[in-house]
Write a protein that holds these residues in place. Sequence first.
Motif, mmCIF file in Angstrom:
data_model
loop_
_atom_site.group_PDB
_atom_site.id
_atom_site.type_symbol
_atom_site.label_atom_id
_atom_site.label_comp_id
_atom_site.label_asym_id
_atom_site.label_seq_id
_atom_site.Cartn_x
_atom_site.Cartn_y
_atom_site.Cartn_z
ATOM 1 N N VAL A 1 -12.735 9.046 2.868
ATOM 2 C CA VAL A 1 -12.164 8.353 3.113
ATOM 3 C C VAL A 1 -10.907 7.413 2.002
ATOM 4 N N TRP A 2 -11.113 7.751 1.413
ATOM 5 C CA TRP A 2 -9.988 6.671 0.819
ATOM 6 C C TRP A 2 -8.669 7.399 1.100
ATOM 7 N N ALA A 3 -8.400 9.073 0.658
ATOM 8 C CA ALA A 3 -8.081 9.884 0.620
ATOM 9 C C ALA A 3 -7.008 8.914 2.099
ATOM 10 N N ALA A 4 -7.932 9.301 2.948
ATOM 11 C CA ALA A 4 -7.133 9.222 4.219
ATOM 12 C C ALA A 4 -7.028 7.331 4.565
ATOM 13 N N ALA A 5 -7.625 6.773 3.587
ATOM 14 C CA ALA A 5 -6.581 5.073 4.367
ATOM 15 C C ALA A 5 -5.350 5.153 3.323
ATOM 16 N N PRO A 6 -4.471 5.524 2.136
ATOM 17 C CA PRO A 6 -3.571 4.862 1.605
ATOM 18 C C PRO A 6 -2.565 4.459 2.365
ATOM 19 N N GLY A 7 -2.316 6.362 3.951
ATOM 20 C CA GLY A 7 -1.091 5.901 4.294
ATOM 21 C C GLY A 7 -1.183 4.721 5.614
ATOM 22 N N TRP A 8 -2.353 4.598 6.205
ATOM 23 C CA TRP A 8 -3.024 2.811 7.025
ATOM 24 C C TRP A 8 -2.342 1.988 6.134
ATOM 25 N N LEU A 9 -2.805 1.886 5.114
ATOM 26 C CA LEU A 9 -3.228 0.948 4.099
ATOM 27 C C LEU A 9 -2.004 0.241 3.955
ATOM 28 N N MET A 10 -1.205 1.315 3.500
ATOM 29 C CA MET A 10 -0.132 0.955 3.092
ATOM 30 C C MET A 10 1.132 0.327 3.774
ATOM 31 N N VAL B 1 -0.393 -1.193 6.177
ATOM 32 C CA VAL B 1 -0.549 -2.695 6.804
ATOM 33 C C VAL B 1 -0.639 -3.923 5.186
ATOM 34 N N LEU B 2 -0.489 -2.681 3.720
ATOM 35 C CA LEU B 2 -0.120 -4.395 3.473
ATOM 36 C C LEU B 2 0.979 -4.082 2.998
ATOM 37 N N LEU B 3 1.977 -3.065 3.527
ATOM 38 C CA LEU B 3 3.217 -3.613 2.461
ATOM 39 C C LEU B 3 4.198 -3.241 1.356
ATOM 40 N N VAL B 4 3.128 -1.990 1.263
ATOM 41 C CA VAL B 4 3.558 -1.077 -0.743
ATOM 42 C C VAL B 4 3.406 0.024 0.182
ATOM 43 N N ASP B 5 4.301 0.297 -0.866
ATOM 44 C CA ASP B 5 4.269 2.031 -1.263
ATOM 45 C C ASP B 5 3.689 2.767 -2.278
ATOM 46 N N SER B 6 3.131 2.581 -2.660
ATOM 47 C CA SER B 6 2.315 3.479 -3.705
ATOM 48 C C SER B 6 0.515 2.694 -3.372
ATOM 49 N N VAL B 7 -0.431 3.613 -4.126
ATOM 50 C CA VAL B 7 -1.881 3.470 -4.295
ATOM 51 C C VAL B 7 -1.739 2.475 -5.135
ATOM 52 N N TRP B 8 -0.795 1.989 -6.606
ATOM 53 C CA TRP B 8 -0.731 1.305 -7.072
ATOM 54 C C TRP B 8 -0.839 -0.237 -5.936
ATOM 55 N N GLY C 1 -4.875 -9.099 -4.787
ATOM 56 C CA GLY C 1 -4.077 -10.846 -4.151
ATOM 57 C C GLY C 1 -5.263 -10.859 -3.235
ATOM 58 N N LEU C 2 -5.470 -10.103 -2.191
ATOM 59 C CA LEU C 2 -5.792 -11.101 -1.188
ATOM 60 C C LEU C 2 -7.019 -11.697 -1.246
ATOM 61 N N LEU C 3 -7.660 -11.207 -2.527
ATOM 62 C CA LEU C 3 -9.339 -11.538 -3.170
ATOM 63 C C LEU C 3 -9.161 -12.851 -3.848
ATOM 64 N N ALA C 4 -7.807 -13.013 -4.356
ATOM 65 C CA ALA C 4 -7.577 -13.753 -4.992
ATOM 66 C C ALA C 4 -7.574 -15.471 -4.262
ATOM 67 N N GLN C 5 -6.977 -15.088 -3.223
ATOM 68 C CA GLN C 5 -6.561 -16.156 -2.668
ATOM 69 C C GLN C 5 -7.849 -16.541 -1.556
ATOM 70 N N ALA C 6 -8.699 -15.149 -1.397
ATOM 71 C CA ALA C 6 -10.394 -15.973 -0.808
ATOM 72 C C ALA C 6 -10.875 -16.962 -1.870
ATOM 73 N N VAL C 7 -10.743 -16.538 -2.941
ATOM 74 C CA VAL C 7 -11.521 -17.053 -4.114
ATOM 75 C C VAL C 7 -10.425 -19.076 -4.135
ATOM 76 N N PHE C 8 -9.527 -18.738 -4.031
ATOM 77 C CA PHE C 8 -8.479 -19.820 -3.751
ATOM 78 C C PHE C 8 -8.750 -20.544 -2.798
ATOM 79 N N MET C 9 -9.326 -20.285 -1.301
ATOM 80 C CA MET C 9 -9.392 -20.812 -0.823
ATOM 81 C C MET C 9 -10.933 -21.199 -0.371
#
Length: 112
Positions: A7-16, A18-25, A33-41
């Motif tokens: 599942v992870w091997a298939a995810a990075p393409g679409w996930l990158m 959606v998240l506007l990033v260009d690497s697995v890192w 960052g999303l987790l941090a925002q959830a805690v803050f919210m």
Amino acid sequence: MESLAAVWAAAPGWLMHVLLVDSVWGVWVALFGLLAQAVFMARMLVQWIASERARRSVVPVAFWWLSLGGAAMLFVYGILREDIVIILAQAFGVVVYIRNLALIRAEARGRP
């Protein structure tokens, strides 16, 4: 059932995308960052529930702890993203949240 690795091997393409990033890192940083925002919210939800129960505006200690935790996480996220706006905004907030917790602690100990 597919393995988590498959599942992870298939995810990075679409996930990158959606998240506007260009690497697995970048995916991991964005998820942090999303987790941090959830805690803050969550602090606002805690404050709202406490106020509704009391039928007046209340700021519980948990609000300040969630504020501190979320701001610290967002500060780290800002560093990881090299975003000076997030870094500066959260650095100031951390000071305010720590001070409020110190005032609450001093009051509980009977000191002014």
